[in-house]
Design a protein around this motif. Structure first.
Motif, PDB file in Angstrom:
ATOM      1  N   GLU A 289      -2.917  13.043  16.441  1.00 31.27           N
ATOM      2  CA  GLU A 289      -3.748  12.497  17.047  1.00 31.27           C
ATOM      3  C   GLU A 289      -3.518  10.819  17.718  1.00 31.27           C
ATOM      4  OE1 GLU A 289      -6.788  12.779  18.547  1.00 31.27           O
ATOM      5  OE2 GLU A 289      -6.496  14.815  18.422  1.00 31.27           O
ATOM      6  N   SER A 290      -2.107  10.994  18.228  1.00 31.64           N
ATOM      7  CA  SER A 290      -1.809   9.495  18.891  1.00 31.64           C
ATOM      8  C   SER A 290      -0.689   9.982  19.609  1.00 31.64           C
ATOM      9  CB  SER A 290      -1.641   8.246  17.969  1.00 31.64           C
ATOM     10  OG  SER A 290      -0.283   8.624  17.373  1.00 31.64           O
ATOM     11  N   VAL A 291      -0.580   9.106  21.180  1.00 29.32           N
ATOM     12  CA  VAL A 291       0.506   9.575  21.918  1.00 29.32           C
ATOM     13  C   VAL A 291       1.473   8.150  21.939  1.00 29.32           C
ATOM     14  CG1 VAL A 291      -0.506  11.439  23.415  1.00 29.32           C
ATOM     15  CG2 VAL A 291      -0.688   9.027  24.059  1.00 29.32           C
ATOM     16  N   SER A 292       0.810   7.087  21.362  1.00 32.79           N
ATOM     17  CA  SER A 292       1.643   5.901  21.121  1.00 32.79           C
ATOM     18  C   SER A 292       2.077   5.692  19.659  1.00 32.79           C
ATOM     19  CB  SER A 292       0.801   4.698  21.762  1.00 32.79           C
ATOM     20  OG  SER A 292       1.439   3.715  21.989  1.00 32.79           O
ATOM     21  N   SER A 293       1.513   4.475  19.086  1.00 43.35           N
ATOM     22  CA  SER A 293       1.984   4.433  17.588  1.00 43.35           C
ATOM     23  C   SER A 293       1.089   4.668  16.669  1.00 43.35           C
ATOM     24  CB  SER A 293       2.162   2.649  17.588  1.00 43.35           C
ATOM     25  OG  SER A 293       0.797   2.201  17.417  1.00 43.35           O
ATOM     26  N   ALA A 294       1.598   4.664  15.406  1.00 42.11           N
ATOM     27  CA  ALA A 294       0.680   4.817  14.104  1.00 42.11           C
ATOM     28  C   ALA A 294       0.993   3.813  13.135  1.00 42.11           C
ATOM     29  CB  ALA A 294       1.265   6.065  13.530  1.00 42.11           C
ATOM     30  N   VAL A 295      -0.412   3.501  12.811  1.00 46.48           N
ATOM     31  CA  VAL A 295      -0.223   2.381  11.740  1.00 46.48           C
ATOM     32  C   VAL A 295      -1.282   2.854  10.687  1.00 46.48           C
ATOM     33  CG1 VAL A 295      -1.229  -0.123  11.514  1.00 46.48           C
ATOM     34  CG2 VAL A 295      -0.395   0.683  13.721  1.00 46.48           C
ATOM     35  N   ASP A 296      -0.415   2.963   9.313  1.00 51.17           N
ATOM     36  CA  ASP A 296      -0.874   3.504   8.265  1.00 51.17           C
ATOM     37  C   ASP A 296      -1.111   2.287   7.174  1.00 51.17           C
ATOM     38  OD1 ASP A 296      -1.350   4.993   5.849  1.00 51.17           O
ATOM     39  OD2 ASP A 296       0.042   6.363   5.933  1.00 51.17           O
ATOM     40  N   ILE A 297      -2.162   1.945   6.838  1.00 53.13           N
ATOM     41  CA  ILE A 297      -2.476   0.787   5.792  1.00 53.13           C
ATOM     42  C   ILE A 297      -3.139   1.676   4.407  1.00 53.13           C
ATOM     43  CG2 ILE A 297      -3.983  -1.168   5.771  1.00 53.13           C
ATOM     44  CD1 ILE A 297      -4.264  -0.901   8.681  1.00 53.13           C
ATOM     45  N   SER A 298      -2.301   1.146   3.574  1.00 54.92           N
ATOM     46  CA  SER A 298      -2.560   1.835   2.287  1.00 54.92           C
ATOM     47  C   SER A 298      -2.638   0.624   1.210  1.00 54.92           C
ATOM     48  CB  SER A 298      -1.386   2.655   1.535  1.00 54.92           C
ATOM     49  OG  SER A 298      -1.775   3.081   0.317  1.00 54.92           O
ATOM     50  N   SER A 299      -3.738   0.777   0.417  1.00 50.20           N
ATOM     51  CA  SER A 299      -4.094  -0.184  -0.520  1.00 50.20           C
ATOM     52  C   SER A 299      -3.805   0.281  -2.202  1.00 50.20           C
ATOM     53  CB  SER A 299      -5.598  -0.856  -0.679  1.00 50.20           C
ATOM     54  OG  SER A 299      -6.314   0.098  -0.735  1.00 50.20           O
ATOM     55  N   HIS A 300      -3.165   1.683  -1.885  1.00 50.93           N
ATOM     56  CA  HIS A 300      -3.012   2.312  -3.234  1.00 50.93           C
ATOM     57  C   HIS A 300      -1.728   1.767  -3.832  1.00 50.93           C
ATOM     58  CE1 HIS A 300      -5.812   5.929  -1.596  1.00 50.93           C
ATOM     59  NE2 HIS A 300      -6.290   4.884  -1.981  1.00 50.93           N
ATOM     60  N   THR A 301      -2.060   1.805  -5.296  1.00 52.01           N
ATOM     61  CA  THR A 301      -0.771   1.484  -6.057  1.00 52.01           C
ATOM     62  C   THR A 301      -0.548   2.634  -7.266  1.00 52.01           C
ATOM     63  OG1 THR A 301      -2.150   0.071  -7.397  1.00 52.01           O
ATOM     64  CG2 THR A 301      -0.988  -1.007  -5.720  1.00 52.01           C
ATOM     65  N   PRO A 302       0.648   2.808  -7.758  1.00 47.49           N
ATOM     66  CA  PRO A 302       0.857   3.887  -8.626  1.00 47.49           C
ATOM     67  C   PRO A 302       0.342   3.485  -9.869  1.00 47.49           C
ATOM     68  CG  PRO A 302       2.976   2.987  -8.013  1.00 47.49           C
ATOM     69  CD  PRO A 302       2.029   2.457  -7.136  1.00 47.49           C
ATOM     70  N   GLU A 303       0.412   2.271 -10.298  1.00 48.89           N
ATOM     71  CA  GLU A 303      -0.026   1.783 -11.405  1.00 48.89           C
ATOM     72  C   GLU A 303      -1.368   1.118 -11.480  1.00 48.89           C
ATOM     73  OE1 GLU A 303       1.759   2.549 -14.067  1.00 48.89           O
ATOM     74  OE2 GLU A 303       3.279   3.488 -12.719  1.00 48.89           O
ATOM     75  N   ILE A 304      -2.033   1.052 -12.875  1.00 51.98           N
ATOM     76  CA  ILE A 304      -3.414   0.544 -12.988  1.00 51.98           C
ATOM     77  C   ILE A 304      -3.289  -0.979 -12.628  1.00 51.98           C
ATOM     78  CG2 ILE A 304      -5.241   0.160 -14.552  1.00 51.98           C
ATOM     79  CD1 ILE A 304      -5.148   2.792 -13.188  1.00 51.98           C
ATOM     80  N   GLY A 305      -2.330  -1.674 -13.022  1.00 43.88           N
ATOM     81  CA  GLY A 305      -2.122  -2.993 -12.813  1.00 43.88           C
ATOM     82  C   GLY A 305      -3.191  -3.916 -13.836  1.00 43.88           C
ATOM     83  N   LYS A 306      -3.250  -5.354 -13.434  1.00 46.20           N
ATOM     84  CA  LYS A 306      -3.991  -6.175 -13.811  1.00 46.20           C
ATOM     85  C   LYS A 306      -5.249  -6.587 -12.945  1.00 46.20           C
ATOM     86  CE  LYS A 306      -0.167  -8.111 -16.642  1.00 46.20           C
ATOM     87  NZ  LYS A 306       0.473  -9.255 -16.951  1.00 46.20           N
ATOM     88  N   GLY A 307      -6.380  -6.995 -13.742  1.00 42.09           N
ATOM     89  CA  GLY A 307      -7.341  -7.405 -12.882  1.00 42.09           C
ATOM     90  C   GLY A 307      -7.193  -8.879 -12.441  1.00 42.09           C
ATOM     91  N   ASN A 308      -7.693  -9.232 -11.092  1.00 43.18           N
ATOM     92  CA  ASN A 308      -7.877 -10.555 -10.672  1.00 43.18           C
ATOM     93  C   ASN A 308      -9.161 -10.601  -9.447  1.00 43.18           C
ATOM     94  OD1 ASN A 308      -6.896  -9.881  -7.587  1.00 43.18           O
ATOM     95  ND2 ASN A 308      -5.294  -8.674  -8.950  1.00 43.18           N
ATOM     96  N   LYS A 325      -9.949  -4.079 -14.158  1.00 46.63           N
ATOM     97  CA  LYS A 325      -9.481  -3.024 -15.047  1.00 46.63           C
ATOM     98  C   LYS A 325     -10.331  -2.507 -16.165  1.00 46.63           C
ATOM     99  CE  LYS A 325      -5.159  -2.185 -17.593  1.00 46.63           C
ATOM    100  NZ  LYS A 325      -3.991  -2.801 -18.249  1.00 46.63           N
ATOM    101  N   THR A 326     -10.838  -1.395 -15.867  1.00 45.56           N
ATOM    102  CA  THR A 326     -11.889  -0.971 -16.858  1.00 45.56           C
ATOM    103  C   THR A 326     -11.388  -0.290 -18.088  1.00 45.56           C
ATOM    104  OG1 THR A 326     -11.990   1.108 -15.728  1.00 45.56           O
ATOM    105  CG2 THR A 326     -13.590  -0.481 -14.842  1.00 45.56           C
ATOM    106  N   SER A 327     -10.065   0.387 -17.845  1.00 41.72           N
ATOM    107  CA  SER A 327      -9.395   0.765 -19.079  1.00 41.72           C
ATOM    108  C   SER A 327      -7.703   1.030 -18.839  1.00 41.72           C
ATOM    109  CB  SER A 327      -9.913   2.231 -19.414  1.00 41.72           C
ATOM    110  OG  SER A 327      -9.501   2.891 -18.455  1.00 41.72           O
ATOM    111  N   GLU A 328      -6.865   1.505 -19.842  1.00 40.86           N
ATOM    112  CA  GLU A 328      -5.699   1.334 -19.533  1.00 40.86           C
ATOM    113  C   GLU A 328      -5.378   2.400 -18.337  1.00 40.86           C
ATOM    114  OE1 GLU A 328      -3.125  -0.575 -20.695  1.00 40.86           O
ATOM    115  OE2 GLU A 328      -4.985  -1.771 -21.569  1.00 40.86           O
TER     116      GLU A 328
END
Length: 843
Positions: A289-308, A325-328
């Protein structure tokens, strides 16, 4: 003379800035003076007995050293010791204290390296923090081993440590060189990958002229071949294409609205993204669904990480972002942003408002010189996101995301007519809502799978009420897009990786119009369902010099019983450690597009409506693109050259925004664009500068109108961007300029109005786009400074100025017939000098 003065100012800043920040003091100074300087620089406090420092003088430590290295420098020369107690660093005499052995680790460009592991001879380990600093215990002898995932390992004998902290420079690991063509591309945090894509890491983002935050839609316009024809993020043109020909994804959700303030501000919160991928060509077969560019924005990380938590404000809006961070194995993230333009009228809003509302019904009322009009407008926007991440076992990840984007404009007109007060209220509403859920599984080291579902809703409603004729026109344009995808990745061998998948989406688009006088209404809804089967094969040679990826996307549109294939190809070959060749090719398509039915749609501010292909008057657009380039990188130099050819079939005159003799025509045609993109960049220590040049020849062919080609509305023949950037510890400054030739325009043959056979006035035009408006030139500035309050909290201050010299740039021009039946010229001007400031607190 003005241009010469601007050039000399620009050149002097490039020369002076690095020298001003790069010089170290060479004269001996009192210890107290040195401590005061260190305290200010690193925002720390010292505590000491006056007798311990009285009368002591030393040479100041080098400015580039991190705080702890400077403390060791001072301690080793004064035989004082130090320790941290609360918010103070205490200096004290200690006859038993020996000289410390320390080091700090940096990369090739002088940036500190965190999370480096130092293996000591006794098998104990030390891990560096954000400043790259570490100390070697006094009882250690022999060699230490330094290792990092992204850098080449090295070993150092403890005997090589002197009185001062040792500087250790790590070079990028060869594995990283396979994945990257270049690490820093025009700014820290931007890199070019071997698959031809550009990757932006907002958390590592440095600075760019005019930008103080990692706004993806503004940042991508700094890349060669990408710019906005009208300096907005809702009209981004990639290699001569229109904005609707770009695919924008946020966590798998397709976005049909990308801007606030009708394009001057990105609709995506800069605090959110973890990684952004931008494809100009050679797009993966998993993107459709595009004949020009593609811009893929992801905020997903593989790890749970720390809260901030991050709270910030600028001169337009305030926002917050939090990660809890609600749990490990689980966390959730929330963000929200709202403008305060309906409460405060800062200079930034005034300049933005003047830019957006010129030549629209909001500011240009007909016959305003004859009638006593009064008008008022109220505008605000907001957006929000919510994300949930749950790890299930060691191999499974569940992601749930929601997003909302909203723009609101209310415009009140009033006048006194024959002692009667007449008021009318017009309004414009833009709304985007989206949600997605995804499941990712890593079965083993060689096999992973993913399944996902998304839904996207977009709606724009406009109410245009005329204070003169009492006519009320209501308009609507809405989209409902739902889809799901399955993908699977397998490593077949050390050389081959196979990726397969299936995607389905259903798009429904509704357009409506309603007028009270004369009475008229319509409402049309169209639906298309698309299936896609995907296969990709990746190859990496044993010597890692050749990387190749070939893909095929097989599409089937149910309503048209249409089956067609889209092959994709990407090749990257390393001629030598410093030279890489790249070739990209693709065929793509899209069944959704935007058209302009009337230039006055939606108050003349948001003129474009989304429509679906009907395979007749609105065909499925299809593109073919080829490009080839070479990249050289050595000793801080980066040179990149790429040539491309692109052709798009199935475009319509309504989708190109004509305001001349083609404005009311409905012709189907194509555009062909070819060009060159060049970048040269030099960097050393914290200073780097770059210059890019883009050339393109972009032409239309509409056989129903003319068999001859003529320039595209989006042709910018020549573009030159430049920047000088300096990053010194927590201080960053950038100065840059942009120049380009003017866009095409169709001039009238005469200022006298002609008449049709029905005695209607009309403008007699010359050949389409046979002239050009004046060139565009702009100089921008930005600076930011980070104050680290603690290891987990910091305060960021930033300032930016767009169009420093307040140059009056024309970005578009058209012609209209005024009330005296004279052809008049209407110009739209770019932003005037526009300041902005940022305060951001993270903890």
């Amino acid at each position: 003379m003005l241009k010469i003065r601007q050039f000399l100012l620009f050149l002097s800043l490039i020369i002076i800035v690095p020298n001003a920040f790069g010089q170290d003091e060479k004269k001996s100074a009192e210890l107290k003076t040195i401590l005061d300087s260190v305290a200010v620089k690193f925002n720390v406090k010292f505590s000491y007995a006056e007798n311990d420092i009285k009368g002591r003088s030393i040479f100041p430590p080098p400015a580039k050293l991190p705080l702890k290295a400077q403390l060791v420098y001072i301690a080793n020369r004064t035989l004082l010791n130090y320790k941290n107690v609360g918010e103070y660093i205490i200096l004290y005499s200690d006859a038993k204290a020996g000289k410390k052995r320390c080091a700090y680790i940096i990369d090739e460009f002088g940036s500190p390296i965190d999370n480096a592991v130092i293996q000591l001879p006794d098998n104990s380990k030390i891990v560096t923090r954000h400043d790259g600093y570490f100390e070697v215990p006094q009882n250690i002898t022999g060699s230490i081993f330094i290792d990092h995932l992204n850098f080449e390992s090295t070993s150092i004998n403890v005997k090589d440590f002197g009185d001062d902290c040792k500087e250790v420079i790590l070079t990028l690991r060869s594995l990283e060189l396979e994945e990257l063509i270049t690490q820093r591309y025009i700014a820290t945090g931007i890199s070019k990958k071997k698959d031809g894509s550009f990757t932006i890491k907002p958390k590592k983002f440095g600075i760019l002229p005019g930008l103080i935050e990692p706004d993806v839609l503004l940042t991508m316009q700094q890349l060669p071949g990408i710019r906005s024809i009208d300096e907005t993020v809702s009209n981004i043109n990639v290699r001569g294409g229109t904005h609707d020909q770009n695919l924008f994804l946020w966590n798998g959700i397709r976005l049909y609205q990308t801007g606030h303030f009708f394009g001057l501000i990105s609709a995506l919160n800069p605090n959110l993204a973890n990684e952004i991928k931008i494809f100009k060509n050679g797009t993966s077969a998993f993107y459709g669904e595009s004949v020009s560019s593609a811009v893929d924005i992801s905020s997903h990380t593989p790890e749970i990480g720390k809260g901030n938590l991050t709270v910030s404000t600028n001169m337009i809006n305030a926002d917050f972002y939090t990660k809890v961070k609600t749990s490990e194995k689980a966390n959730f993230e929330l963000s929200a942003r709202r403008s305060f333009t309906d409460v405060f009228d800062f200079p930034t809003y005034s300049k933005y408002s003047k830019r957006i509302f010129q030549n629209t019904v909001v500011t240009s009322l007909d016959n305003s010189t004859d009638v006593n009009y009064k008008s008022d407008k109220e505008f605000y926007f907001y957006d929000f996101t919510g994300q949930y991440h749950q790890k299930i076992g060691q191999n499974h990840n569940l992601y749930v995301d929601v997003i909302g984007i909203n723009n609101n404009l209310d415009f009140t007109q009033g006048t006194i007519n024959t002692q009667t007060v007449v008021t009318e209220i017009s309004s414009l509403r833009q709304l985007t809502l989206g949600a997605s859920a995804g499941w990712k599984t890593q079965w083993n080291d060689t096999h992973s799978s993913e399944a996902g579902f998304y839904t996207s809703y977009y709606n724009v409603d406009g109410r245009n009420a005329s204070v003169e004729s009492q006519q009320i026109m209501e308009q609507g344009n809405s989209i409902v897009d739902i889809g799901f995808k399955l993908s699977d990745s397998r490593r077949l061998s050390t050389k081959y990786n196979l990726h397969t998948g299936y995607q389905f989406n259903e798009i429904g688009i509704t357009n409506s119009d309603k007028v009270n006088e004369p009475s008229y209404s319509r409402k049309e809804k169209d639906v298309l369902r698309n299936h896609a089967v995907i296969g990709e094969l990746e190859y990496d040679s044993e010597n890692a010099r050749l990387h190749a990826r070939g893909g095929l996307r097989l599409n089937y549109i149910e309503q048209f019983s249409m089956v067609y294939a889209e092959p994709r190809l990407q090749l990257n070959y390393m001629l030598a450690p410093s030279w890489q060749l790249e070739a990209l090719a693709e065929m793509k398509s899209q069944s959704t597009s935007q058209v302009v039915e009337l230039q006055g749609d939606f108050l003349g501010i948001e003129k474009r409506r989304w429509v679906l292909s009907d395979n007749n008057e609105l065909p499925v657009q299809k593109s073919r693109q080829l490009s080839a380039g070479v990249t050289f990188k050595e000793n801080g130099w980066l040179l990149s050259l790429e040539n491309f050819y692109k052709k798009v079939n199935g475009i319509t005159t309504g989708g190109q925004g004509f305001q001349d003799q083609l404005e009311l025509r409905s012709d189907i045609g194509s555009y062909t664009v070819y060009g060159t993109e060049f970048l040269v960049q030099k960097q050393f220590n914290g200073f780097y500068t770059w210059l890019s040049y883009s050339f393109n020849n972009n032409s239309y062919r509409f056989d129903g109108f003319s068999s001859q080609k003529f320039p595209s509305n989006f042709e910018i023949s020549h573009t030159i961007n430049s920047a000088a950037i300096y990053e010194w510890n927590n201080f960053k400054i950038a100065l840059g300029s942009r120049w380009n030739t003017g866009r095409p325009v169709t001039p009238p043959l005469s200022s006298t109005v002609g008449f049709t056979s029905l005695a209607r006035p009309e403008i007699s035009y010359a050949s389409p786009n046979s002239a050009n408006i004046a060139g565009f030139f702009q100089v921008n500035f930005s600076a930011s400074y980070i104050i680290k309050a603690t290891d987990k909290s910091q305060l960021q201050l930033g300032i930016s100025i767009l169009n420093i010299f307040d140059r009056q740039n024309i970005i578009s021009r058209y012609y209209r017939i005024n009330s005296s039946n004279i052809v008049e010229e209407v110009n739209t001007y770019a932003l005037q000098r526009t300041p902005n400031a940022l305060i951001k607190f993270t903890f």
